[in-house]
Design an enzyme around this catalytic site. Sequence first.
Site, PDB file in Angstrom:
ATOM      1  CG  HIS A  85      -4.670 -11.154   8.867  1.00 50.31           C
ATOM      2  ND1 HIS A  85      -5.591 -11.993   9.441  1.00 50.31           N
ATOM      3  CD2 HIS A  85      -4.801  -9.967   9.484  1.00 50.31           C
ATOM      4  CE1 HIS A  85      -6.262 -11.340  10.367  1.00 50.31           C
ATOM      5  NE2 HIS A  85      -5.818 -10.106  10.409  1.00 50.31           N
ATOM      6  CG  HIS A 156      -0.204  -4.569   6.212  1.00 47.23           C
ATOM      7  ND1 HIS A 156      -1.303  -4.731   5.383  1.00 47.23           N
ATOM      8  CD2 HIS A 156      -0.567  -5.106   7.405  1.00 47.23           C
ATOM      9  CE1 HIS A 156      -2.257  -5.345   6.044  1.00 47.23           C
ATOM     10  NE2 HIS A 156      -1.848  -5.588   7.279  1.00 47.23           N
TER      11      HIS A 156
HETATM   12 MN   LIG Z   1      -6.229  -6.463   7.268  1.00 45.28          MN
END
Ligand SMILES: [Mn+2]
Length: 389
Positions: A85, A156
């Site tokens: 994101h 991530h």
């Molecule tokens: Mn997330």
Amino acid sequence: MLFAHIADTHLGYRQYNLDEREEDFYAVFDEAVDRIIHAGCDFVVHSGDLFDDPRPHVKALVRVREALERLSDAGIKFYCIAGNHDLLMRRGAVPPQKLYREVEFLTPARPVRRHGDVLIAGLPYFSKIHRRVLVEKLAELGRMAEKRSTCVLLLHQGIRKYFPLEYEVDLADLPRSFHYYAMGHIHSRILDEFGKGVLAYPGSTEVWRVDEIAEYERSGKGFFMVDTEEISPERLEWIRLERVRPFRRVSFESADEVQIVARTLDGRRPVLKVEVRSTQEEFRRIYREVVEQLAAKALYIDVKRLEVGEDAGRKGSGERISVEQLIRESMKDHSSGEQELAVELFRRLAAGDVEAALAAAREFLEREGDAEWTRDSPGGEQLRLEGFR
Ligand SMILES: [Mn+2]
């Protein structure tokens, strides 16, 4: 040394387009910062999706600056990586983390820092198609970590072992020389033994998507606190955040039940997910009751009707969507023969049977007449069978 591991704060997200929901995400982040300062942590690692958008609005940027300044005033360093994101997938794009002097931003060009005796390494989110590059870089970092006393790795990514439907890497892709694997990306809490210590996902700090509610009911939302003296699943401290907006799921079969639930709602207004299992007629009564009894006591109400006897766990709106029905509806202006052809082509091609689709189209053209088809079809264009190949 003591450090905090947080992830997926999605700051700036404005769920249901509500001011309150945007504020909720900032509020839990502020609470986390308060508790990190209060606990006397030496540093923080954030495993990506700090912001919900790679181009956050100014309010989100300012709130993060305030939080970072509070940490920095308390002498607490902030290490982070970019989540999916935070990244704009465009050459030359600059992630918002670059705005802050206080942030130690780990990138492929500069993936390692030292905090006292602790080696902190991290890489941004890699999509599945770039897995090979990620694995190579991970092996490099693994070699670097081999002889160090305490090593923390920030990633991530989804790992297949825990999330078979949403992963980019296998556990075997990760180097085993780290003591703490600070994971982000998946919004639920995971804690496992791996490498020389622990692999952990703290999950998101707020309910970001509806499918997180069940997990939120079990574990709440929060982050981990880690003492580098002994990194093991048992010694990890889970900090449950208290300012998280309550989400509640309720189901009604009759209007009388609404009042009973209404009596239990006082205090912080929750987001309510209401499932009504009833006939269409009873649904109207229940819906009216929900609006009258619950609207003032809830921040947001989402009402979904299920058919009597329908499985509550089913996804979707409760209405069955038929692609064939949609095709027929979108072709209202066409003849019923053309509609049937479209449905037939959809069925055959969805099954991967190109030959049968071609045969159906040929049959249609022979039946309806080639000359007529080319004249009357809306575009006036000739249907070319070769186009299917
Ligand atoms: Mn997330």
